[in-house]
Design an enzyme around this catalytic site. Structure first.
Site, PDB file in Angstrom:
ATOM      1  N   ILE A 143      34.255  39.567  41.797  1.00 13.24           N
ATOM      2  CA  ILE A 143      32.980  39.396  41.091  1.00 13.24           C
ATOM      3  C   ILE A 143      32.635  37.911  41.038  1.00 13.24           C
ATOM      4  O   ILE A 143      31.492  37.549  40.837  1.00 13.24           O
ATOM      5  CB  ILE A 143      33.003  39.986  39.657  1.00 13.24           C
ATOM      6  CG1 ILE A 143      34.094  39.329  38.793  1.00 13.24           C
ATOM      7  CG2 ILE A 143      33.148  41.490  39.674  1.00 13.24           C
ATOM      8  CD1 ILE A 143      33.936  39.606  37.295  1.00 13.24           C
ATOM      9  N   ASP A 144      33.643  37.041  41.217  1.00  9.34           N
ATOM     10  CA  ASP A 144      33.422  35.594  41.058  1.00  9.34           C
ATOM     11  C   ASP A 144      32.613  34.964  42.205  1.00  9.34           C
ATOM     12  O   ASP A 144      32.131  33.847  42.070  1.00  9.34           O
ATOM     13  CB  ASP A 144      34.765  34.857  40.966  1.00  9.34           C
ATOM     14  CG  ASP A 144      35.572  35.248  39.742  1.00  9.34           C
ATOM     15  OD1 ASP A 144      34.997  35.851  38.825  1.00  9.34           O
ATOM     16  OD2 ASP A 144      36.778  34.968  39.711  1.00  9.34           O
ATOM     17  N   GLY A 187      34.859  33.973  35.225  1.00  2.00           N
ATOM     18  CA  GLY A 187      34.760  32.989  36.315  1.00  2.00           C
ATOM     19  C   GLY A 187      35.634  31.814  35.947  1.00  2.00           C
ATOM     20  O   GLY A 187      35.227  30.976  35.139  1.00  2.00           O
ATOM     21  N   ARG A 188      36.827  31.806  36.529  1.00  2.00           N
ATOM     22  CA  ARG A 188      37.836  30.835  36.116  1.00  2.00           C
ATOM     23  C   ARG A 188      37.488  29.419  36.543  1.00  2.00           C
ATOM     24  O   ARG A 188      37.304  28.546  35.720  1.00  2.00           O
ATOM     25  CB  ARG A 188      39.157  31.208  36.767  1.00  2.00           C
ATOM     26  CG  ARG A 188      40.160  31.697  35.807  1.00  2.00           C
ATOM     27  CD  ARG A 188      41.453  31.969  36.491  1.00  2.00           C
ATOM     28  NE  ARG A 188      41.342  32.652  37.734  1.00  2.00           N
ATOM     29  CZ  ARG A 188      41.741  33.888  37.963  1.00  2.00           C
ATOM     30  NH1 ARG A 188      42.263  34.599  36.999  1.00  2.00           N
ATOM     31  NH2 ARG A 188      41.628  34.419  39.154  1.00  2.00           N
TER      32      ARG A 188
HETATM   33  O1  F6P Z   1      39.142  37.048  39.515  1.00  2.00           O
HETATM   34  C1  F6P Z   1      38.189  37.767  38.842  1.00  2.00           C
HETATM   35  C2  F6P Z   1      38.316  37.633  37.374  1.00  2.00           C
HETATM   36  O2  F6P Z   1      37.402  38.541  36.899  1.00  2.00           O
HETATM   37  C3  F6P Z   1      38.105  36.230  36.779  1.00  2.00           C
HETATM   38  O3  F6P Z   1      36.755  35.916  36.653  1.00  2.00           O
HETATM   39  C4  F6P Z   1      38.830  36.334  35.470  1.00  2.00           C
HETATM   40  O4  F6P Z   1      39.249  35.087  34.992  1.00  2.00           O
HETATM   41  C5  F6P Z   1      39.997  37.185  35.833  1.00  2.00           C
HETATM   42  O5  F6P Z   1      39.582  38.021  36.870  1.00  2.00           O
HETATM   43  C6  F6P Z   1      40.560  38.020  34.701  1.00  2.00           C
HETATM   44  O6  F6P Z   1      41.604  38.789  35.189  1.00  2.00           O
HETATM   45  P1  F6P Z   1      42.478  39.842  34.400  1.00  2.00           P
HETATM   46  O7  F6P Z   1      41.732  41.133  34.431  1.00  2.00           O
HETATM   47  O8  F6P Z   1      43.741  39.907  35.168  1.00  2.00           O
HETATM   48  O9  F6P Z   1      42.621  39.323  33.012  1.00  2.00           O
END
Ligand code: F6P
Length: 390
Positions: A143-144, A187-188
């Site tokens: 999604i990012d 969005g990291r």
């Molecule tokens: O990599 C996609 C993402 O949705 C990031 O935007 C977000 O930081 C991360 O996944 C969260 O992941 P999880 O579901 O493992 O906490």
């Protein structure tokens, strides 16, 4: 043409459109007389032999359904190898892991493996191909939207619509109470989701990881100008990875410091779990201690009431939109076409309106918002004009 057994796995965070890719793979593979083997739980299931044959006839319209039917995980087979400090030892361990992974393709009796994932999952696939010649093909997912060599990753526009709808809707409650809402968007390290959904909803301030913000200049001053021009409610789109500049951190922040960010727990790939930081909550705290701004609001008869909404996993939830269904299907079909031609070590991609492919090692790289992006210009114009008087 010889029949083939094609394995397929999904890794990393789930994303609308994963099932669409799987369905695209199935449509083309079955038509070519190939078998499709679903590998459950990404690289974890790959190493644990968790496989089952997928039968297209029992999966009608799979492309319309969100999530992934074969499950996903954030397992990094190279975790141990990558933690080795000595560069030569590390390289050797990575190579050995890649060889082990490539031999697992053979153990599972697969002629080809299609890995659907983001930079982490595809990085694993790229190393398998580079160091051990494994027959892998990558499909970019997230999604990012932060993968290079593809114009869009599937899942992005579905997530944008969800975030934009929430930001649109939040305005009615913000307006009714004269509140400031900080909406935290996933969005990291890439701000695409926040930037595009924020522009779509016309949010007043947009904070993304690529452009560290100054609390005074980018938030306090803008809010002040907005009140000065008669605006009584405000929406801030804040990426979960947005961070202040060093100067602003030192000058303005009392509730956290840079070390708190360094100390955050990390996932298998070393990514910080930013949900634990919750930048929107941090901002609520910091803005609550801005007494001069509070007084300015009160002097202008505007409430100074700051709330946060963290969109989190709601952004990945539900069914893919039409764009992502179609992109997913096309990428899946194209991935099988590459397998038919024995073209491995490639990542399928969207190039303009066409589906093409690039070497996996190129495609698995990160794509951040460039400082020259016209989207940033649009966002800045919205912020600026919506501070002005008519
Ligand atoms: O990599 C996609 C993402 O949705 C990031 O935007 C977000 O930081 C991360 O996944 C969260 O992941 P999880 O579901 O493992 O906490």
């Amino acid at each position: 043409m010889m029949s083939k057994r094609i394995g397929i796995l999904t890794g990393g965070g789930d994303c609308p459109g994963l099932n669409s890719v799987i369905y695209g793979v199935l449509l083309k593979a079955v038509d070519a007389g190939y078998q499709v083997i679903g590998i459950e739980k990404g690289w974890k299931g790959f190493l644990e032999n968790r496989t089952r044959e997928l039968d297209v006839t029992s999966l009608d319209d799979l492309h319309t359904i969100g999530g992934t039917l074969i499950y996903t995980s954030r397992t990094n087979p190279y975790k141990k190898a990558k933690s080795i400090q000595d560069p030569i030892g590390r390289e050797k361990a990575i190579k050995e892991t890649a060889e082990l992974m490539a031999s697992q393709v053979k153990n599972l009796k697969l002629d080809a493996l299609i890995a659907i994932g983001g930079d982490d999952t595809l990085g694993v696939a790229a190393a398998m191909n580079k160091f051990a010649g494994a027959n892998v093909i990558g499909v970019p997912k997230t999604i990012d939207n932060d993968l290079s060599s593809t114009d869009y990753t599937f899942g992005f526009w579905s997530a944008i619509q969800l975030a934009s709808n929430t930001m649109d809707n939040i305005t009615t409650t913000a307006r009714s109470h004269q509140r400031i809402f900080i909406v935290e968007v996933m969005g990291r390290d890439a701000g695409w989701l926040t930037l595009v959904s924020g522009i779509s909803a016309g949010t007043d301030i947009i904070l993304i990881p690529e452009k560290p913000f100054d609390l005074q200049d980018d938030i306090v001053k803008v809010l002040r100008d907005r009140v000065d021009s008669g605006r009584k409610y405000h929406i801030i789109a804040c990426s979960e990875g947005a961070i202040p500049t060093k100067e602003s951190f030192d000058r303005d922040f009392t509730s956290i410091n840079p070390q708190d960010i360094d100390k955050l727990p990390k996932d298998d790939f070393g990514n910080p779990i930013l949900a634990k930081l919750n930048m929107s909550k941090v901002l609520v705290k910091e803005l609550n201690s801005q007494d001069a701004l509070r007084k300015y609001f009160q002097d202008h008869d505007v409430e100074y009431d700051i709330r946060e909404v963290t969109l989190g996993h709601t952004m990945r939830a539900g069914t893919p939109n039409s764009f992502d269904r179609i992109l997913g299907l096309r990428l899946g079909v194209h991935a099988v076409k590459l397998a038919m031609k024995n073209r491995y070590g490639q990542m399928v991609c969207l190039n303009g309106t066409e589906i093409g492919s690039v070497p996996l090692s190129e495609g698995a790289q990160k794509k951040l918002v460039p400082h020259t992006s016209d989207l940033l210009e649009v966002a800045n114009l919205i912020t600026k004009v919506k501070c002005g008087k008519s």
